[in-house]
Design an enzyme around this catalytic site. Sequence first.
Site, short mmCIF file in Angstrom:
data_model
loop_
_atom_site.label_atom_id
_atom_site.label_comp_id
_atom_site.label_asym_id
_atom_site.label_seq_id
_atom_site.Cartn_x
_atom_site.Cartn_y
_atom_site.Cartn_z
N ASP A 116 0.85 -1.28 0.12
CA ASP A 116 -0.11 0.17 -0.05
C ASP A 116 0.87 1.40 -0.08
OD1 ASP A 116 0.87 -0.42 2.69
OD2 ASP A 116 -0.99 0.26 3.48
N GLY A 325 8.66 -7.40 6.21
CA GLY A 325 9.81 -6.81 6.98
C GLY A 325 11.17 -7.79 6.49
N HIS A 357 5.56 -13.81 2.77
CA HIS A 357 6.86 -13.38 2.53
C HIS A 357 7.83 -14.30 3.00
CE1 HIS A 357 5.38 -9.21 1.45
NE2 HIS A 357 6.60 -8.98 0.77
N GLU A 360 13.21 -14.58 0.93
CA GLU A 360 13.93 -13.37 0.23
C GLU A 360 15.22 -13.22 0.48
OE1 GLU A 360 11.39 -9.88 0.89
OE2 GLU A 360 12.57 -8.82 -0.66
N HIS A 385 8.23 -14.04 -2.94
CA HIS A 385 9.59 -13.98 -3.57
C HIS A 385 10.11 -15.41 -3.44
CE1 HIS A 385 10.22 -9.81 -3.25
NE2 HIS A 385 9.60 -9.73 -1.93
#
Lengths: 513, 513
Positions: A116, A325, A357, A360, A385
């Site tokens: 966002d 994060g 997530h 990564e 990822h």
Amino acid sequence: MCNQLVRVWCSCLVLLMLSPGAHTLTPSDYMKMRSEMIDDDESSRIGANLVLSAAELKVNSIFMKEKRAMIESSLINRTIYSPSTSFYYSKSEIDQTYLYQLIHRMPKGAALHIHDQSMVSLDWIVKNVTYRENVYMCMWRKEYLIYRFFRKKPTKTTCDWKLVNDARKESGDVNKFDLEIHKSLSLIATDPFIDFPDSQVAWTRFIRFFYQIGKLLYYIPIFKEMLWQTMNEFREANIQYIEVRVSYLGLYDLSGTVYNREYCVQLVKEISDAFVQRYPDFIGMKVIFLGLRNHDESEILDEVKEVMVLHQKYPDVVAGYDMGGNEALYHPLSYYRDALLYPSQQDPPYHLPYFLHVGETIWQGTETGYNLVDALLLNATRVGHAYVLNKHPRLMKLYKDRDIPLEVQPLSNQVLRLVSDLRNHPMASLIANNYSVVISCDDRTTLDSAPLSHDFFLCFTAMSSERADLTLLKQLAINSIRFSSLDDVQKDRAMTLWQSKWNAFIAETEQSE
Amino acid sequence: MCNQLVRVWCSCLVLLMLSPGAHTLTPSDYMKMRSEMIDDDESSRIGANLVLSAAELKVNSIFMKEKRAMIESSLINRTIYSPSTSFYYSKSEIDQTYLYQLIHRMPKGAALHIHDQSMVSLDWIVKNVTYRENVYMCMWRKEYLIYRFFRKKPTKTTCDWKLVNDARKESGDVNKFDLEIHKSLSLIATDPFIDFPDSQVAWTRFIRFFYQIGKLLYYIPIFKEMLWQTMNEFREANIQYIEVRVSYLGLYDLSGTVYNREYCVQLVKEISDAFVQRYPDFIGMKVIFLGLRNHDESEILDEVKEVMVLHQKYPDVVAGYDMGGNEALYHPLSYYRDALLYPSQQDPPYHLPYFLHVGETIWQGTETGYNLVDALLLNATRVGHAYVLNKHPRLMKLYKDRDIPLEVQPLSNQVLRLVSDLRNHPMASLIANNYSVVISCDDRTTLDSAPLSHDFFLCFTAMSSERADLTLLKQLAINSIRFSSLDDVQKDRAMTLWQSKWNAFIAETEQSE
């Protein structure tokens, strides 16, 4: 035809297998088998099984002429291949190519992994948002400028807030002033390959962006406009639907009141519905709430409970939950195990979809990589990822067998310094092996990139075979709808809509030649 | 124990598979399955099945303490991880580590992919060869210095040849003079990441090295000394056996006479036998003749015929044939199809082993990549590089099923600009999946690297899991003997020899703590 190919391939294999020592291939057998093996290898790629219509084949030849010309020019003239270089240099070159313009116009389906606070164009923030009344800026710890709305200049603060419009006026050079804002917010204002010697340094700079701009965008009137503007920009880049990660940090108004997640959901619903009413060729926007990995487990448990309720109450708006994060820096998913298992342990179990997530990282065998395991155990609906997945062969097989979609972001991975030359992006091998990949554009505001177009372009020119053609791009678009959170009825609608846009694109492009 | 693991794993899988929607894992089940899945994933790695003795386990803990300290230091202190950086910077840092010193001392088995003109230390060339009588140099086209032996200064040439010893004396600064020679021959005298924007530029500079130095090393007395010196250097780096690519360009003496391949084979045999007699803990050296891809097919056919005869006549010296040179620039293997099929089409078919350079490219779907197919059709005994293999899933399966060894050269690939950060080296995924990998040091003279040690170090620290331990290094050493061209009796001898050296290394290292 497919059966025949398999048969030929098998006999070819048998022949090879039966002759571990010397063999007696004739030259013509050799060339036949060679070409079959190459075709077979190529047939495992995403989209390779799509059969193109006559019109699509004509358009395909345009795409391939452009793609091959770029590659051949580099191979033969020995020029630097721009899709392989830093986006800092390649962006302007890419934008000038006819291939990019085609991909930008091409209907690309859904954007399934965007954030966002970094989804609208940076130009819109600089040239529109920072021009509003009540926008203040201050130099944070003498390091960088931060921006925020206030009813009036705050006094109880060590930061010396100033109205942006006043500062702009005083600067005496509006263009220069705006350019400086742009540069201070963009990760590609300078070359990331030089500025960020590794991923950690890049992340530090990346996180700064959210400190700078997050509060500005969470001011309610701007947040609403930003939702509209984002849908508008994505629709203009021929994208039909959006799922957005919302790292909910509190919408606020000038009175200082902060609103809750439900209010945010209602806003998204309101703006999305209005946008779809205005543009019936757009499907809308859903929300994936994003917990932050630097929070402790009890906070995340509270969020999960809240999002569970919202998911039940607003099934058309809330798609599920994610954790984001810097994975290397903060808690691994296993730390949040109890919180994330909470919905499945209710009686009856509640299915809160997870879009996590994971992996990564350029490191191998660290906790960040093993977040891939947690995503499996947490029954993730999709993962973001999964950069390190190719180094985990058994996990790869599980992801493939369970058909878990991978949200791949080429440009984000390059700028955040996981990979320099995208031809070395590990997802190239998974794209070649028909994993369930979708391409997205992650944090496009600070990457200063287009909605999906640059990432599709880079996937097409740097992360796939020279032979990979329009079928790859078409399948990636289809994948994005197929792996979205839309329900079956909505998916059918989205697919029909995309198909009609696709047909129009093919017809137009064919005629333009 | 292994069976038990498989069982647990299966039940874990079943559990997962049976719950595509919501699931009800308890926290303790979760952690148990998590750890089993991680162990299972890790168990697919090269060497993971080796069981270490008590003494080896103690040494392993030393290796792992060093490896983890390097990784943790980077992750926690956020320092740059030197194995991931340009060798131009990392070399001196690596050399100072205790881990490197351990790996350098560790018995590493065989060096299976090195090149005759770039296998001895650069220091030896500069500080020894260029000090000989009759060594001349000249500035070639005002671009770079080339070196060669002559009985006396050549007159019928546009190049202004000068005795190196005269030039050295005239320079007034011997050290500076020698340093300049060193710099002009080394690919890491400056940072390849800056000097070589892509692989083609790197290759141009790389090929220059052979123009500079090739003739110098092909002067027969030097060639003989170089063979001895190479074996000496490799033996001192605890390597037991060598297979060397000889790109036969003509041994010569001061009379100008040029000798044929058979003479070269006899020389290698003579020096290798003498060396083994002097050092019975060394197995010797075999030759793989290297055809060049810029030659036309008839030349290669002549070579193949000649090498076939030599292979038959000197089975203990001639291992087989290869084709080298910049794959992207010159003919694909398929161009040489008839020449390379020639031995197999004799009656009875003759098995000339092929050790083919293939797929040394960052491009995907080009002819260079499809050399991987030709290597299969030509029934290659081993292949060199196969850098692009991971992007060809069906070919990968064939290479795995047919157990074709891959000669991997981390440093060569980095300096020739296929990859920057070796954590992105595509072979990391194949090492994680137990492909038949051997590590070698390619052109170590111009890479200015040690015999195998730097490449082993980089494989261990950048191309494998943080958890990958001494079993990886041990298996890589075993692989190098297992996949060598030694016959079964010789292999047994080599393995016994290596094992006794390995045991001594373990005992010494354990005691030193």
